[in-house]
Motif scaffolding. Structure first.
Motif, mmCIF file in Angstrom:
data_model
loop_
_atom_site.group_PDB
_atom_site.id
_atom_site.type_symbol
_atom_site.label_atom_id
_atom_site.label_comp_id
_atom_site.label_asym_id
_atom_site.label_seq_id
_atom_site.Cartn_x
_atom_site.Cartn_y
_atom_site.Cartn_z
ATOM 1 N N ALA A 49 63.875 13.726 89.527
ATOM 2 C CA ALA A 49 63.601 15.069 89.604
ATOM 3 C C ALA A 49 63.453 15.916 88.519
ATOM 4 N N LEU A 50 64.467 15.786 87.489
ATOM 5 C CA LEU A 50 64.711 16.600 85.951
ATOM 6 C C LEU A 50 63.507 16.250 85.205
ATOM 7 N N ALA A 51 62.669 15.338 85.445
ATOM 8 C CA ALA A 51 61.442 15.118 84.360
ATOM 9 C C ALA A 51 60.575 16.090 84.293
ATOM 10 N N ALA A 52 60.399 17.013 85.469
ATOM 11 C CA ALA A 52 59.509 18.265 85.411
ATOM 12 C C ALA A 52 60.175 19.416 84.609
ATOM 13 N N PHE A 53 61.632 19.157 84.339
ATOM 14 C CA PHE A 53 62.160 20.544 83.632
ATOM 15 C C PHE A 53 61.816 20.290 82.426
ATOM 16 N N LYS A 54 60.947 20.983 81.634
ATOM 17 C CA LYS A 54 60.480 21.276 80.293
ATOM 18 C C LYS A 54 61.604 22.040 79.336
ATOM 19 N N GLY A 55 61.930 21.854 78.154
ATOM 20 C CA GLY A 55 62.762 22.425 77.450
ATOM 21 C C GLY A 55 64.209 22.438 77.898
ATOM 22 N N LEU A 56 64.564 21.564 78.682
ATOM 23 C CA LEU A 56 65.751 21.286 79.070
ATOM 24 C C LEU A 56 67.036 21.142 78.007
ATOM 25 N N GLU A 57 68.088 22.002 77.985
ATOM 26 C CA GLU A 57 68.883 21.750 77.109
ATOM 27 C C GLU A 57 70.301 21.760 77.702
ATOM 28 N N PHE A 58 71.314 21.046 77.215
ATOM 29 C CA PHE A 58 72.857 21.105 77.498
ATOM 30 C C PHE A 58 73.485 21.405 76.656
ATOM 31 N N MET A 59 74.720 22.212 76.719
ATOM 32 C CA MET A 59 75.605 22.387 75.848
ATOM 33 C C MET A 59 76.874 21.756 76.595
ATOM 34 N N TYR A 60 77.683 21.151 75.679
ATOM 35 C CA TYR A 60 78.836 20.052 76.080
ATOM 36 C C TYR A 60 79.868 20.785 75.332
ATOM 37 N N VAL A 61 81.151 20.344 75.703
ATOM 38 C CA VAL A 61 82.524 20.681 75.065
ATOM 39 C C VAL A 61 83.090 19.408 75.182
ATOM 40 N N PHE A 62 83.488 18.565 74.358
ATOM 41 C CA PHE A 62 84.170 17.443 74.129
ATOM 42 C C PHE A 62 85.571 17.744 73.873
ATOM 43 N N ASN A 63 86.545 17.896 74.556
ATOM 44 C CA ASN A 63 88.045 17.999 74.535
ATOM 45 C C ASN A 63 88.762 16.711 73.891
ATOM 46 N N ALA A 64 89.498 16.886 72.776
ATOM 47 C CA ALA A 64 90.237 15.884 72.327
ATOM 48 C C ALA A 64 90.996 14.875 73.309
ATOM 49 N N GLY A 65 91.352 15.299 74.315
ATOM 50 C CA GLY A 65 92.330 14.690 75.359
ATOM 51 C C GLY A 65 91.149 13.650 76.472
ATOM 52 N N GLY A 66 89.946 13.896 75.989
ATOM 53 C CA GLY A 66 89.034 12.967 76.995
ATOM 54 C C GLY A 66 88.302 13.663 78.120
ATOM 55 N N THR A 67 88.549 14.988 78.304
ATOM 56 C CA THR A 67 87.795 15.691 79.322
ATOM 57 C C THR A 67 86.716 16.347 78.565
ATOM 58 N N MET A 68 85.535 16.807 79.670
ATOM 59 C CA MET A 68 84.607 17.422 79.050
ATOM 60 C C MET A 68 84.020 18.427 80.015
ATOM 61 N N THR A 69 83.096 19.456 79.370
ATOM 62 C CA THR A 69 82.484 20.277 80.405
ATOM 63 C C THR A 69 81.083 20.477 79.690
ATOM 64 N N GLU A 70 80.002 20.410 80.722
ATOM 65 C CA GLU A 70 78.640 20.567 80.325
ATOM 66 C C GLU A 70 77.934 21.578 81.126
ATOM 67 N N SER A 71 76.936 22.420 80.650
ATOM 68 C CA SER A 71 76.206 23.460 81.272
ATOM 69 C C SER A 71 74.882 23.391 80.414
ATOM 70 N N SER A 72 73.777 23.672 81.533
ATOM 71 C CA SER A 72 72.202 23.674 80.963
ATOM 72 C C SER A 72 71.704 24.939 81.176
ATOM 73 N N ASN A 73 70.491 24.856 80.267
ATOM 74 C CA ASN A 73 69.603 26.187 80.713
ATOM 75 C C ASN A 73 69.109 26.393 81.828
ATOM 76 N N TYR A 74 69.256 25.620 82.704
ATOM 77 C CA TYR A 74 68.350 25.460 84.058
ATOM 78 C C TYR A 74 69.611 25.410 85.035
ATOM 79 N N ASP A 75 70.970 25.955 84.905
ATOM 80 C CA ASP A 75 71.891 26.022 85.749
ATOM 81 C C ASP A 75 71.624 27.029 86.847
ATOM 82 N N ALA A 76 70.744 28.199 86.586
ATOM 83 C CA ALA A 76 70.625 28.966 87.484
ATOM 84 C C ALA A 76 69.231 28.594 88.308
ATOM 85 N N ALA A 77 68.570 27.515 88.247
ATOM 86 C CA ALA A 77 67.488 27.244 89.060
ATOM 87 C C ALA A 77 67.556 25.695 89.741
#
Length: 169
Positions: A49-77
């Protein structure tokens, strides 16, 4: 016990302990750059399903303790919250991240009347990413796999595979 032997043994032990404290550990001497930190990546899914998303970008934060958060420029669609998960080191400059996000759908007319409208829960996505960090620690490449599920956990068609090229923010 002989007092001279006792003092000699005590002084030798202190010297050995101090010498060990001044030498960096083998891990810190060999450890290269870490994945910890904030990243931005261009993502391209080759299937699903995500193959149709052109210009898809992720922003990540990898925390030193092994947890992470990710958000994309398509989070509103459609609107979805950020993804949350964990990451671990597989070997030198190789990592694996597993993270999940919730999927939403438009409310039906009946749901709009009773639940205030808007977007309703519709399942979740699970991303598994194998990341290779560049030796300078400033960029990475990765392979991503997406699996989609209904709220009750049954698989949904539309997952896929992709690649990413990231850089530190």
């Amino acid at each position: 016990m002989n007092v001279a032997l006792y003092w000699r043994s005590l002084i030798s032990s202190v010297v050995v302990l101090l010498a060990g404290a001044c030498v960096p550990s083998a891990r810190s001497a060999q450890a290269g750059p870490s994945l910890s930190g904030a990243w931005k990546a261009g993502i391209e899914f080759q299937s699903g399903a995500l193959a149709a998303f052109k210009g898809l970008e992720f922003m990540y934060v990898f925390n030193a303790g092994g947890t992470m958060t990710e958000s994309s420029n398509y989070d509103a669609a459609p609107p979805v919250p950020p993804a949350y998960g964990v990451w671990r080191e597989l070997g030198p400059n190789r990592y694996e991240a597993n993270y999940q996000y919730y999927v939403t759908r438009p409310s039906t007319p009946a749901e709009s009347a009773t639940a205030g409208g808007g977007w309703m829960p519709d399942g979740y996505g699970v991303l598994t990413e194998t990341i290779t960090l560049a030796t300078d620690g400033a960029s990475f490449t990765s392979a991503i796999k997406l699996d989609l599920f209904y709220q009750a956990g049954q698989p949904v068609a539309g997952g896929g595979v992709g690649t990413a090229h990231g850089r530190r923010m």
